[in-house]
Design an enzyme around this catalytic site. Structure first.
Site, PDB file in Angstrom:
ATOM      1  N   HIS A 107     -15.520  12.917  -1.573  1.00  0.00           N
ATOM      2  CA  HIS A 107     -15.621  13.548  -0.253  1.00  0.00           C
ATOM      3  C   HIS A 107     -16.649  14.675  -0.392  1.00  0.00           C
ATOM      4  O   HIS A 107     -16.702  15.333  -1.442  1.00  0.00           O
ATOM      5  CB  HIS A 107     -14.331  14.243   0.176  1.00  0.00           C
ATOM      6  N   ASP A 110     -15.190  17.803  -1.875  1.00  0.00           N
ATOM      7  CA  ASP A 110     -14.742  17.804  -3.277  1.00  0.00           C
ATOM      8  C   ASP A 110     -15.861  18.279  -4.174  1.00  0.00           C
ATOM      9  O   ASP A 110     -15.642  18.924  -5.186  1.00  0.00           O
ATOM     10  CB  ASP A 110     -14.465  16.385  -3.840  1.00  0.00           C
ATOM     11  N   GLU A 238     -10.332   3.022   6.450  1.00  0.00           N
ATOM     12  CA  GLU A 238      -9.185   2.937   5.542  1.00  0.00           C
ATOM     13  C   GLU A 238      -7.892   3.145   6.343  1.00  0.00           C
ATOM     14  O   GLU A 238      -7.546   4.269   6.686  1.00  0.00           O
ATOM     15  CB  GLU A 238      -9.331   4.003   4.452  1.00  0.00           C
ATOM     16  N   GLU A 274      -5.652   0.276   0.943  1.00  0.00           N
ATOM     17  CA  GLU A 274      -4.999   1.031  -0.132  1.00  0.00           C
ATOM     18  C   GLU A 274      -3.530   0.613  -0.253  1.00  0.00           C
ATOM     19  O   GLU A 274      -2.804   0.581   0.739  1.00  0.00           O
ATOM     20  CB  GLU A 274      -5.108   2.528   0.153  1.00  0.00           C
ATOM     21  N   HIS A 277      -0.824   2.912   1.160  1.00  0.00           N
ATOM     22  CA  HIS A 277      -0.845   2.957   2.629  1.00  0.00           C
ATOM     23  C   HIS A 277      -0.136   1.726   3.200  1.00  0.00           C
ATOM     24  O   HIS A 277       0.559   1.815   4.210  1.00  0.00           O
ATOM     25  CB  HIS A 277      -2.277   3.025   3.144  1.00  0.00           C
ATOM     26  N   ASP A 302      -8.577   0.596  -2.389  1.00  0.00           N
ATOM     27  CA  ASP A 302      -8.149   1.810  -3.073  1.00  0.00           C
ATOM     28  C   ASP A 302      -6.947   1.422  -3.914  1.00  0.00           C
ATOM     29  O   ASP A 302      -5.875   1.092  -3.389  1.00  0.00           O
ATOM     30  CB  ASP A 302      -7.815   2.934  -2.074  1.00  0.00           C
ATOM     31  N   ASP A 313       3.055   9.312   0.017  1.00  0.00           N
ATOM     32  CA  ASP A 313       1.871   8.664  -0.534  1.00  0.00           C
ATOM     33  C   ASP A 313       1.727   9.190  -1.964  1.00  0.00           C
ATOM     34  O   ASP A 313       0.988  10.132  -2.220  1.00  0.00           O
ATOM     35  CB  ASP A 313       0.672   9.068   0.334  1.00  0.00           C
ATOM     36  N   ASP A 315       0.519   7.849  -4.617  1.00  0.00           N
ATOM     37  CA  ASP A 315      -0.759   7.561  -5.288  1.00  0.00           C
ATOM     38  C   ASP A 315      -0.632   7.403  -6.800  1.00  0.00           C
ATOM     39  O   ASP A 315      -1.415   7.963  -7.567  1.00  0.00           O
ATOM     40  CB  ASP A 315      -1.787   8.682  -4.996  1.00  0.00           C
ATOM     41  N   ASP A 345      -7.736   5.442  -6.359  1.00  0.00           N
ATOM     42  CA  ASP A 345      -7.319   6.583  -5.532  1.00  0.00           C
ATOM     43  C   ASP A 345      -5.911   6.925  -6.015  1.00  0.00           C
ATOM     44  O   ASP A 345      -4.919   6.656  -5.349  1.00  0.00           O
ATOM     45  CB  ASP A 345      -7.342   6.208  -4.045  1.00  0.00           C
TER      46      ASP A 345
HETATM   47  C1  XUL Z   1      -5.566   9.599   1.694  1.00  0.00           C
HETATM   48  C2  XUL Z   1      -6.615   8.741   1.138  1.00  0.00           C
HETATM   49  C3  XUL Z   1      -7.979   9.336   1.109  1.00  0.00           C
HETATM   50  C4  XUL Z   1      -9.080   8.378   1.364  1.00  0.00           C
HETATM   51  C5  XUL Z   1     -10.446   9.019   1.432  1.00  0.00           C
HETATM   52  O1  XUL Z   1      -4.307   9.028   1.722  1.00  0.00           O
HETATM   53  O2  XUL Z   1      -6.369   7.645   0.698  1.00  0.00           O
HETATM   54  O3  XUL Z   1      -8.137   9.963  -0.129  1.00  0.00           O
HETATM   55  O4  XUL Z   1      -9.132   7.395   0.388  1.00  0.00           O
HETATM   56  O5  XUL Z   1     -10.516  10.015   2.382  1.00  0.00           O
HETATM   57 CO    CO Z   2      -7.533   6.182  -0.234  1.00  0.00          CO
END
Ligand code: XUL
Ligand code: CO
Length: 447
Positions: A107, A110, A238, A274, A277, A302, A313, A315, A345
């Site tokens: 991003h 970042d 996304e 993702e 998600h 992702d 989430d 991750d 991610d």
């Molecule tokens: C948030 C997510 C983000 C996107 C990029 O849940 O997945 O990090 O991948 O903005």
């Molecule tokens: Co993501």
């Protein structure tokens, strides 16, 4: 990149010998990921197209709502200086090289600190982009995709494109214009739109129709701009159903594809799917990939996973081989990732706070995907699943079925044909048998 930010960690190698018995003696390495090994006609590295993300790897201190950051980051002095930002980038590219990860994602915020004005923020970003451009050419690592962070700054508290304030919408356009341009300058293969706050917290204060139309307008002008600057990467959306919002408008693959069709955007965007998600949306990853793929819109992935029963989430790194097998099956079935990749991610658990854990975590994900790729290739080579599905729909390939599919029969004509069918004899779907075949292939190596 003169300093060694990860001293004592050697470039990870493929080493399939059994793990040493003592966990304390385990050095990060690949047990299954062998970059040059050919699987399903291509090298593993070309099939898997791994990417690491800047936000979790470099900017996530591993704090949670109940406790402070724990990650050890000796390369980071905690300041918002450009020098610190450059040092972080150096550490990241050293990490990519040592971990044999060919691609990365970021991003805008970042990478470089936000300034007091748009112009200052852009100058900061330009300095970092020049720096990472050098790191890219020195190391050969490539940018999978870039994106703009349109959710962290307090100005976006009501959303960015969907904000009730046009001024906020304008700020978001400035950020996306710049992020698109630097993504292009860095040779990005894609650009992602994740609408973290493009949704609502309560309908009591929300004009949903207006907000969805604003979001569509934003995507129109952003994709027009990408076209006008000659950006050849793939534009990706996304989907995510919620968190931080109560409801996000691009909630899952089906909703997003419907949104794109409703607003004349279909074909301009593909989806970046993702796993966590999908879980939050109450779907399996397999479902989300199948929906996107069926619409010719599966762009990138992702790669992570959630924790069942936890509504967050989380991750986590994707270490579930059944999951990676399902993902790679979808990928092989559509002919490979093309311009997309497998972007981790993913973040370490808060208690895995040492720098070496970054390597263990990514290696675990890479090994799980190597196993998944091989298992998916075996499922395809075995052919029984494919053949079963083909045979299940066989009647639709006979002349009558074909005419119906081609729209040559009315409902009345179909009803007339029904009277000629003597006995309707459904066949078993054999779900449990198929599940057992998949287990057999996945857990029996090199069959
Ligand atoms: C948030 C997510 C983000 C996107 C990029 O849940 O997945 O990090 O991948 O903005
Ligand atoms: Co993501």
């Amino acid at each position: 990149m003169t300093l060694e930010h990860f001293p004592g960690i050697a470039r990870l190698q493929f080493d399939p010998t059994p793990a040493v018995r003592s966990i304390a003696q385990c050095r990060p390495r690949f047990h299954h990921y062998n970059p040059s090994e050919i699987v399903a006609g291509r090298s593993m590295q070309d099939q898997l197209r791994f990417a690491a993300c800047y936000w979790h790897t470099m900017r996530n201190g591993l704090g949670d709502p109940f406790g402070a950051a724990t990650a050890q980051t000796p390369w980071d002095d905690g300041s918002a200086s450009i020098e610190n930002a450059k040092r972080r980038a150096d550490a990241f590219f050293e990490f990519l090289t040592k971990c044999q990860i060919g691609r990365w994602c970021f991003h805008d915020r970042d990478l470089a600190p936000e300034g007091q004005t748009i112009a200052q923020s852009e100058r900061n970003l330009d300095q970092l982009v020049a720096h990472v451009a050098q790191l890219q050419s020195a190391t050969g690592h490539r940018l999978l995709w870039g994106t703009a962070n349109l959710f962290s700054h307090p100005r976006y508290l009501h959303g960015a494109a969907t904000s009730p304030s046009v001024d906020v919408f304008l700020q978001a356009t400035a950020q996306v214009r710049k992020a698109l341009e630097v993504t292009q300058a860095l040779g990005g293969e894609g650009y992602v739109f994740w609408g973290g706050r493009e949704g609502y917290d309560t309908l009591l204060n929300t004009d949903l129709a207006r907000e969805r139309a604003q979001m569509a307008r934003f995507l129109h002008i952003a994709s027009d701009h990408a076209q006008s600057i000659g950006f050849t990467g793939v534009l990706l959306i996304e989907p995510k159903p919620h968190e931080p919002t109560t409801h996000q408008y691009d909630s899952d693959s089906e909703a997003t594809l419907n949104f794109l069709r409703e607003f004349g955007l279909f074909g301009r965007f593909k989806l970046n799917i993702e796993t966590n998600h999908a879980t939050l949306a109450g779907h399996s990853m397999q479902h989300e990939l199948a929906v996107a793929s069926a619409a010719g819109s599966l762009g990138s992935i992702d790669a992570n996973m959630g924790t069942s029963g936890l509504g967050w989430d989380t991750d986590r790194f994707p270490t579930d081989v059944m999951l990676t097998t399902e993902i790679m099956l979808a990928v092989l079935n559509m002919g490979g990732l093309k311009q997309g990749g497998l972007n981790f991610d993913a973040k370490r658990r808060r208690a895995s706070f040492e720098p070496v854990d970054l390597f263990h975590a990514h290696a675990a994900g890479m090994d799980a995907f190597a196993l998944g790729l091989k298992a998916a290739a075996r499922i395809r080579a075995d052919g029984r699943l494919h053949e079963f599905v083909r045979a299940r729909y066989e009647s639709w390939d006979a002349p009558l079925g074909q005419s119906i599919r081609a729209g040559q029969l009315t409902l009345a004509q179909c009803a007339h044909e029904a009277t000629k069918v003597a006995v309707v004899a459904p066949a078993s779907a054999r779900q449990e048998l198929l599940e057992s075949i998949v287990n057999d292939i996945v857990f029996t190596s090199d069959r």
